[in-house]
Design an enzyme around this catalytic site. Structure first.
Site, PDB file in Angstrom:
ATOM      1  N   SER A   1       0.840  -1.191   0.000  1.00 13.38           N
ATOM      2  CA  SER A   1       0.000   0.000   0.000  1.00 13.38           C
ATOM      3  C   SER A   1       0.885   1.255   0.000  1.00 13.38           C
ATOM      4  O   SER A   1       1.753   1.372  -0.876  1.00 13.38           O
ATOM      5  CB  SER A   1      -0.941  -0.040   1.209  1.00 13.38           C
ATOM      6  OG  SER A   1      -1.985   0.884   1.064  1.00 13.38           O
TER       7      SER A   1
ATOM      8  N   ARG B   1     -11.876   6.658   9.471  1.00 14.22           N
ATOM      9  CA  ARG B   1     -11.368   5.292   9.498  1.00 14.22           C
ATOM     10  C   ARG B   1     -12.408   4.305   8.971  1.00 14.22           C
ATOM     11  O   ARG B   1     -12.076   3.368   8.249  1.00 14.22           O
ATOM     12  CB  ARG B   1     -10.975   4.921  10.927  1.00 14.22           C
ATOM     13  CG  ARG B   1     -10.540   3.499  11.134  1.00 14.22           C
ATOM     14  CD  ARG B   1      -9.277   3.167  10.335  1.00 14.22           C
ATOM     15  NE  ARG B   1      -8.732   1.876  10.713  1.00 14.22           N
ATOM     16  CZ  ARG B   1      -7.630   1.352  10.201  1.00 14.22           C
ATOM     17  NH1 ARG B   1      -6.960   2.008   9.270  1.00 14.22           N
ATOM     18  NH2 ARG B   1      -7.177   0.198  10.589  1.00 14.22           N
TER      19      ARG B   1
ATOM     20  N   HIS C   1      -7.718  -5.441  -0.489  1.00 14.70           N
ATOM     21  CA  HIS C   1      -6.443  -4.738  -0.318  1.00 14.70           C
ATOM     22  C   HIS C   1      -5.666  -5.236   0.901  1.00 14.70           C
ATOM     23  O   HIS C   1      -4.450  -5.364   0.870  1.00 14.70           O
ATOM     24  CB  HIS C   1      -6.717  -3.238  -0.194  1.00 14.70           C
ATOM     25  CG  HIS C   1      -5.497  -2.395  -0.070  1.00 14.70           C
ATOM     26  ND1 HIS C   1      -4.540  -2.341  -1.060  1.00 14.70           N
ATOM     27  CD2 HIS C   1      -5.053  -1.587   0.923  1.00 14.70           C
ATOM     28  CE1 HIS C   1      -3.569  -1.517  -0.676  1.00 14.70           C
ATOM     29  NE2 HIS C   1      -3.859  -1.044   0.522  1.00 14.70           N
ATOM     30  N   ASP C   2      -6.370  -5.491   1.976  1.00 14.88           N
ATOM     31  CA  ASP C   2      -5.721  -5.910   3.228  1.00 14.88           C
ATOM     32  C   ASP C   2      -5.060  -7.279   3.142  1.00 14.88           C
ATOM     33  O   ASP C   2      -4.415  -7.700   4.117  1.00 14.88           O
ATOM     34  CB  ASP C   2      -6.737  -5.921   4.371  1.00 14.88           C
ATOM     35  CG  ASP C   2      -6.666  -4.641   5.200  1.00 14.88           C
ATOM     36  OD1 ASP C   2      -5.844  -3.771   4.862  1.00 14.88           O
ATOM     37  OD2 ASP C   2      -7.433  -4.521   6.165  1.00 14.88           O
TER      38      ASP C   2
ATOM     39  N   ASP D   1      -8.362  -6.705  -4.855  1.00 11.88           N
ATOM     40  CA  ASP D   1      -8.009  -5.386  -4.321  1.00 11.88           C
ATOM     41  C   ASP D   1      -8.574  -4.322  -5.257  1.00 11.88           C
ATOM     42  O   ASP D   1      -8.099  -4.161  -6.379  1.00 11.88           O
ATOM     43  CB  ASP D   1      -6.478  -5.273  -4.227  1.00 11.88           C
ATOM     44  CG  ASP D   1      -6.020  -3.948  -3.630  1.00 11.88           C
ATOM     45  OD1 ASP D   1      -6.851  -3.042  -3.393  1.00 11.88           O
ATOM     46  OD2 ASP D   1      -4.800  -3.827  -3.387  1.00 11.88           O
TER      47      ASP D   1
END
Lengths: 400, 400
Positions: B168, B238, B367-368, B334
């Site tokens: 990232s 967040r 993505h994580d 992602d």
């Protein structure tokens, strides 16, 4: 048996006045005698619906189209919005000679209950207290919105809709109509929608709700009483949602990394990029025309929508009595209500041998494509409506 | 010529102390004599970097790996986080016998400048005023973060990195390292990243920034001076960002429409759905460990990152001097940094005949995935590192 729609007059229809008001900016208060029993168990009544009509109802009342609006939409379908002055949200589609031809069809659109453009919702006065409802307004569902619309049609003396059409949350209402009133809908077009909100959909809605309720000006929902408005929170909610309405490609094509009236980045927190400036505008202009509590209620209604769950998880069972001819439309770049959601509905309708067609329109415009100039979409909608009108025996124009 | 890395000692390396502190929770203050010239033109110095090291630097200093952290990451790579007590963010990957084997490599990770875990950033004291920097902290870039890291490596006496690795925003730093210091990096692994932030990426970051600055407790950035903290705004930021870190499939698999400890929906605004409860937790726990102004600065640095733009829009020109062997890794689900972004980098590197390999890992984790137990990813990373170590002539373990 598909396409056989009950033509008996609906109970309330006979009580409809002979000459009804037509046009824009109408309101009607319903449920005086029989309140609306909401899904949450509360009886709501009397309640008001704001609505607009276009065109003329024909003699046998067979040319009525109900248009259902999306989350932040309203009944200003083809007329300028009273607050923003912008053209109606579906003026490209609805009007004389347009796809939903108001020379041919009698078009009705009402502001959903829970909203803020004249229909009963959290910003209106609770008759029991004389103060705005705020969070004391009962939580409503897509089913409740549709039941309220059915009352309006009763009032207008319309037993059977020629068609019910809508995108996004409007599409949820279309599906609910087909499910709840299988005898009252001849044709239906659910666009860019789903039979239930996904975890990601709920998550985005929850971010919006948290942004609103985090704003101290929200005042626990009683901001109107305190003459305040949670504009910052509502703007953030709108900004987050707005990203989900566009495809990555559309954002790239429209803005990319282009700078906003400057030659170079400023090494600061002003809106250097056009996309930032655009989003900020989307947020700040939205608060002028929408009520924060309505945003909470309507997103909640979307989250709660799950036609399958009501039938033990089997979506097909929601449509066992369906007689409507249905055309589903999705957009290839819509990641909020992706094509897979429409496919699941098609499968369920196929399982009950419904008359269903499905088109995935190739578009890079994302979820909002249904509101935009998207020729393949318009051709699909026009083709389906023309075919359905022929089956319904409707002439090209309303007879004298 | 690929893979030929300059082995001359770097200027500052000769000044490095013979026995350096190793381990966790270290800080060093640099730039006393020569401040860091930031991209915005400001001279920052002295400045502090908080960092952690794992393992031992070998005799010829050829086994150092720099790990670069993501937006809200820090230097607690494999150690419990001092605030949350949770395992380090990459404990699955970094440690004795793990893929980034601390028995074999000397691993360094520093908290980026602008962050809030001990490195100089907006929450630290501005020596000029004796008060927290707040928005008077200069806007920093990915390039600035990397220049600061280079100073740390100078201080540690490390001229050439065996590898620089990160996902990232960490991957952006990896690309910047390859670009800015082509002679100091033997191998590089940019993971789930891009050479420039897209319009959609910028849009999501802007929503987060607007959520923070809309919070009255933000106080124009001076909340520390007023003993307040914009926790609600930061939590919303967040939450919005967290959705982008997960795939739709991952959210569906993890939560779907499952209810939170209740048999039925409550017709209210509590967290009925597990995904709501999860998001709220993500928001509220984040504010305990992160500074709101740092969130503004670091998202801004990501938005500004554009390796192509610095070279007239031609990305390949950013890599003309590259000698590093590079392995790019993306994840199929992602959507924040989609595979197409990695492919664009691969094409640019191919255009300059760089030594580049590329793997798109099939994963539904979004993505994580780079932070999670994702076997194909781990195998890819391990295989590349082992091959590079062989080329670099590194033994299996650090020699005595």
């Amino acid at each position: 048996m598909p396409n056989q729609v009950d033509s008996r007059p609906h109970d309330a229809a006979s009580a409809a006045p002979a000459a009804l008001p037509r046009g824009k900016g109408l309101t009607v208060t319903l449920g005086h005698d029989v309140p609306l029993r909401l899904d949450c168990g509360v009886d709501l009544g009397p309640f008001t619906l704001a609505y607009t009509t276009y065109g003329r109802l024909n003699a046998d009342k067979s040319n009525a189209i109900l248009v259902c609006h999306a989350l932040t939409g309203d009944h200003y379908v083809a007329d300028p919005h009273p607050v923003t002055g912008k053209p109606g949200w579906w003026h490209e589609v609805v009007g004389p000679g347009r796809i939903i031809d108001t020379d041919r069809y009698f078009v009705v659109c009402s502001n959903v209950i829970g909203s803020c453009m004249g229909s009963t919702g959290p910003k209106e006065i609770d008759p029991a207290t004389g103060e705005p409802w705020g969070l004391r307004f009962p939580v409503i569902t897509i089913g409740d919105m549709v039941q309220a619309q059915a009352r309006l049609l009763d009032h207008l003396g319309i037993d059977t809709l020629f068609a019910v059409i809508g995108g996004s949350m409007g599409g949820m209402q279309v599906l609910e109509w087909v499910h709840a009133f299988p005898n009252r809908v001849f044709a239906a077009v659910p666009i860019a929608t789903s039979y239930r909100h996904s975890a990601q959909n709920i998550a985005f809605n929850e971010v919006g709700r948290q942004a609103i309720t985090a704003d101290p000006d929200w005042c626990g929902g009683d901001y109107l009483k305190h003459d305040r408005r949670p504009e910052r929170g509502l703007a953030v909610a709108r900004m987050a949602a707005h990203i989900t309405y566009l495809s990555e490609q559309a954002l790239h094509r429209k803005f990319g990394r282009k700078l906003q009236n400057r030659a170079a980045i400023t090494y600061g927190f002003e809106a250097d990029f056009q996309v930032e400036s655009y989003l900020r505008y989307q947020g700040s202009s939205f608060v002028d025309r929408f009520d924060a509590n309505s945003y909470l209620y309507i997103t909640r209604a979307m989250d709660y929508f799950d036609l399958a769950e009501e039938h033990g998880g089997r979506l097909a069972d929601a449509f066992t009595d369906v007689k409507t001819r249905i055309c589903l439309i999705s957009f290839s770049s819509d990641w909020l209500f992706p094509t897979s959601e429409s496919r699941a509905i098609v499968h369920a309708l196929n399982a009950v041998a419904a008359n269903v067609s499905f088109v995935e329109v190739q578009s890079d415009k994302g979820h909002d494509a249904f509101l935009l100039d998207e020729p393949e979409f318009h051709e699909t909608l026009a083709g389906f409506l023309d075919g359905a009108a022929e089956h319904r025996g409707l002439p090209r124009r309303v007879e004298g």
